[in-house]
Design a protein around this motif. Sequence first.
Motif, PDB file in Angstrom:
ATOM      1  N   ARG A   1      69.208  28.083  55.758  1.00  0.00           N
ATOM      2  CA  ARG A   1      68.968  29.769  55.775  1.00  0.00           C
ATOM      3  C   ARG A   1      69.197  30.191  54.381  1.00  0.00           C
ATOM      4  O   ARG A   1      69.990  30.099  53.565  1.00  0.00           O
ATOM      5  CB  ARG A   1      70.519  30.293  56.627  1.00  0.00           C
TER       6      ARG A   1
ATOM      7  N   ARG B   1      69.206  35.855  55.564  1.00  0.00           N
ATOM      8  CA  ARG B   1      68.739  36.602  56.112  1.00  0.00           C
ATOM      9  C   ARG B   1      67.476  35.917  56.713  1.00  0.00           C
ATOM     10  O   ARG B   1      66.225  36.412  57.295  1.00  0.00           O
ATOM     11  CB  ARG B   1      68.102  37.849  55.267  1.00  0.00           C
TER      12      ARG B   1
ATOM     13  N   GLN C   1      66.652  31.940  58.280  1.00  0.00           N
ATOM     14  CA  GLN C   1      65.712  30.790  58.796  1.00  0.00           C
ATOM     15  C   GLN C   1      65.187  30.230  59.084  1.00  0.00           C
ATOM     16  O   GLN C   1      64.077  30.355  59.589  1.00  0.00           O
ATOM     17  CB  GLN C   1      66.990  31.037  59.513  1.00  0.00           C
TER      18      GLN C   1
ATOM     19  N   GLU D   1      60.848  26.600  63.029  1.00  0.00           N
ATOM     20  CA  GLU D   1      60.771  27.858  63.706  1.00  0.00           C
ATOM     21  C   GLU D   1      61.256  28.412  62.562  1.00  0.00           C
ATOM     22  O   GLU D   1      62.526  27.987  61.040  1.00  0.00           O
ATOM     23  CB  GLU D   1      62.252  27.285  63.910  1.00  0.00           C
TER      24      GLU D   1
ATOM     25  N   ARG E   1      63.637  32.439  61.095  1.00  0.00           N
ATOM     26  CA  ARG E   1      63.409  34.116  61.670  1.00  0.00           C
ATOM     27  C   ARG E   1      64.153  34.394  60.241  1.00  0.00           C
ATOM     28  O   ARG E   1      64.609  34.699  59.652  1.00  0.00           O
ATOM     29  CB  ARG E   1      65.164  33.623  62.439  1.00  0.00           C
TER      30      ARG E   1
ATOM     31  N   ALA F   1      65.191  38.491  58.441  1.00  0.00           N
ATOM     32  CA  ALA F   1      65.547  39.489  58.436  1.00  0.00           C
ATOM     33  C   ALA F   1      65.111  40.368  58.056  1.00  0.00           C
ATOM     34  O   ALA F   1      65.905  40.629  56.544  1.00  0.00           O
ATOM     35  CB  ALA F   1      67.274  39.781  59.081  1.00  0.00           C
TER      36      ALA F   1
ATOM     37  N   ARG G   1      63.186  42.502  62.666  1.00  0.00           N
ATOM     38  CA  ARG G   1      63.656  41.059  62.862  1.00  0.00           C
ATOM     39  C   ARG G   1      62.174  41.109  63.284  1.00  0.00           C
ATOM     40  O   ARG G   1      61.133  40.966  63.926  1.00  0.00           O
ATOM     41  CB  ARG G   1      64.212  41.357  63.961  1.00  0.00           C
TER      42      ARG G   1
ATOM     43  N   SER H   1      59.913  36.970  63.607  1.00  0.00           N
ATOM     44  CA  SER H   1      60.259  35.734  64.323  1.00  0.00           C
ATOM     45  C   SER H   1      58.646  34.824  64.821  1.00  0.00           C
ATOM     46  O   SER H   1      57.569  35.413  64.457  1.00  0.00           O
ATOM     47  CB  SER H   1      61.470  35.518  65.864  1.00  0.00           C
TER      48      SER H   1
ATOM     49  N   ASP I   1      57.569  30.459  65.744  1.00  0.00           N
ATOM     50  CA  ASP I   1      57.414  28.729  66.341  1.00  0.00           C
ATOM     51  C   ASP I   1      56.577  28.411  65.693  1.00  0.00           C
ATOM     52  O   ASP I   1      55.208  28.854  67.059  1.00  0.00           O
ATOM     53  CB  ASP I   1      58.399  29.334  67.458  1.00  0.00           C
TER      54      ASP I   1
ATOM     55  N   GLU J   1      60.390  42.260  66.360  1.00  0.00           N
ATOM     56  CA  GLU J   1      61.687  43.579  66.582  1.00  0.00           C
ATOM     57  C   GLU J   1      62.112  44.973  65.652  1.00  0.00           C
ATOM     58  O   GLU J   1      62.193  44.381  64.484  1.00  0.00           O
ATOM     59  CB  GLU J   1      62.993  42.544  67.065  1.00  0.00           C
TER      60      GLU J   1
ATOM     61  N   SER K   1      59.722  45.973  70.683  1.00  0.00           N
ATOM     62  CA  SER K   1      59.564  45.003  70.472  1.00  0.00           C
ATOM     63  C   SER K   1      58.535  43.434  70.795  1.00  0.00           C
ATOM     64  O   SER K   1      57.904  44.752  72.042  1.00  0.00           O
ATOM     65  CB  SER K   1      60.895  43.813  70.865  1.00  0.00           C
TER      66      SER K   1
ATOM     67  N   ASP L   1      56.226  40.253  71.703  1.00  0.00           N
ATOM     68  CA  ASP L   1      55.923  38.857  71.017  1.00  0.00           C
ATOM     69  C   ASP L   1      55.007  38.112  71.984  1.00  0.00           C
ATOM     70  O   ASP L   1      54.261  39.301  73.328  1.00  0.00           O
ATOM     71  CB  ASP L   1      56.995  37.919  71.993  1.00  0.00           C
TER      72      ASP L   1
END
Length: 719
Positions: A492, A497, A499, A543, A545, A547, A553, A555, A557, A621, A634, A636
Amino acid sequence: MVNSGAGGMSLFVRGVGNFTLSPSFDPAVAFNYDNVYIGRPAGTAGFFYDLERVEVLKGPQGTLYGRNATGGAINVIPNKPALGIFTGYVNGSYGNYDAISLEGAVNVPMGEDGALRLSGNMVKNDGYLSDGSSDGDTKSIRVQMMGELTPSLTVRVGADYSALRGRGSGGTYLGSYAFNGIDYTQTPSPLAPSIGTFDPVAQAYRQTFFVAPAGRFLSPFTDTPFVRRDSYGITGEANLKTAIGDLTIIPSWRYSKSDTINSALPFLTAVQAKEEQYSFEGRFVGKRIGIFDYTIGAMYFKETQVEDIVANQSTLNTYQNLNLTAESVAAFTRITANVSESLRLVGGARFTHDKKAAVDDSENITIICATLPTPCIGANAPLFTVTDGVEGLGLTNLSPSGPGGVVPYLDPNGIPYPGVILSRSALIEIDDSTSKSSFTWRAGIEYDVGPSSLLYATVETGFRVGGLQPVNGYEAYKPEKITAYTIGSKNRFFGNRVQLNFEGFYWKYKDQQIAALGTDNQGVPGFFVQNVGGSTNYGAEVELRIAATPTTRLSADMQYLHTEYDRFTYSVPQQGRPAPFVGCPFTPGVDSGSNVPTYVFNCSGNPAFNSPKWTINLGAEQTIPLGDHRLIASVDTQFRSSRWTGYEYIPFMLQGSTWQTNAQVKFEPKTGNWFIAAYVRNIENDRFIVNSVNYSFANLVAATTNPPRTYGARIGFNF
């Protein structure tokens, strides 16, 4: 997770899993509901509501809880009663395909130290295929009571029930093939992926195919597919805090009863089943002794199954009566040595004793044109439908079961159809048991690079128990074993904020089990388990993530997966016919047990099925403040590269790369006590192959597909 028909799900992790719902086969990926292992994949329907979380664990399992698993575990954790408070929620939705869902829960206090939680769910939609199949109709209810009996003892008891109805998962035709004297010529189906096999257009297409054993063309399906499955369960959990650690006791009982005719294949399978399981698990998480943290536990699991199965392949009916018992006793431990504040060594071990017993029988009735390749004069002899046992066929002149035999096929007036005979196989009977003790282990190292960064590496072993089945030449199969190596990092940054996690893995399988449609030593197609050899799976996952802002947000992967069968061979009886259509080289051989001439297929070097080399998931998001309210948008999307959907490697079975995108817009107050939303799933409306099956009697290939584009509106209230 893949819908595999009759309300069950097939679970895959990193290229490991199984499509079939064969009753003698244990899943490679364990499914645990509320800390209880569920033995049958069909028993997983009706759990996905009022949930605290769903966990996906990768690699061998067994040194912390539950049963052994070689591929991983899915843990579904329901919301538990909240002590001393009144709360709840109601969510509902409506969408295309007349899709209706209603979910809710109410939490009622029972004094300050107790609570009752009642939750329920209803999901219903019309079929995604034109014949009404691949529909949904599930109703579920769950009740839980929890009380803090003393400051150190908390007890929870839960009961659940689910009812599954509808037509069940359906299939569609991919194409056909024909032997041209040298190899096979392939012809794609003219039908769209949305055309189910019971659609009149598909029924007409089906009747254009010649089925060699009977010397005639196929008839349309006449039986109606359906699903009726009822599942019950009771689970207890007691948590006791002591001066030396915490003790958890989990007893459980589950029962299900089902009656189905499944149309997901190019032929019908009828199953009447009763399944019951008991389990008892105890875990003790001890307080640190010196530098050591530790967990010790034990588990007992017993399962019984009584199943009557009819595989109706038109020119052949297979009848199986199964009485199966599985019993497993295990002890396990996990020890962590805290060498320093930042360095930990982890060791785990599990000893398991498994026993399986089977009292089974199986036989086949086949319609044969005795004059082939010259067509029979009586080639209009009716093909078989689904019946309750051999007696249901109404064939009074069948030879007694046991040694097998051949008799004329008689019409209702007792007159033989010219040239058409009935062949009754010898009865295959199993009254046997097998047991196996296994030791598996785990060793790992963890190092905190910083306050928010972890490096780790593990090596661990796992196994999946073998079993018994009433299949000629394949009556027993061996346990499957795996050794898995993993190295990774979890991090992190920037005040949590960002990951970023990375993991690399290398899995080595031995005596790998595959359950699929095959041909036994009598030349009869059916679902059964084989040990095909070994495989090597390796790859890496990333992975991310982010903020990006207080209201944004992001993401991402990404997984790279390489799978390869180091040794994948199996044999099929020759029976005076060309080699079956398989995309693997073959050589003539002889079965060592029966001296039956065979074709030996060597699929070594091929990838595992349902194993795309690349999988990419992207998500975003955005929250838009609107005074005392907010709008949350959102989206995906998932990319998967090409993958095989059947183990025979027929070109029809190769699914090309796919994208699938979902989106939602939700409006709610900042208090979050209600919301209204609109959603769309599978925006591309791409119907891709999930699982494919070769119907070798008629040279047809069929498949199940994913749902089409769905959309609708949702509304919910919290109180």
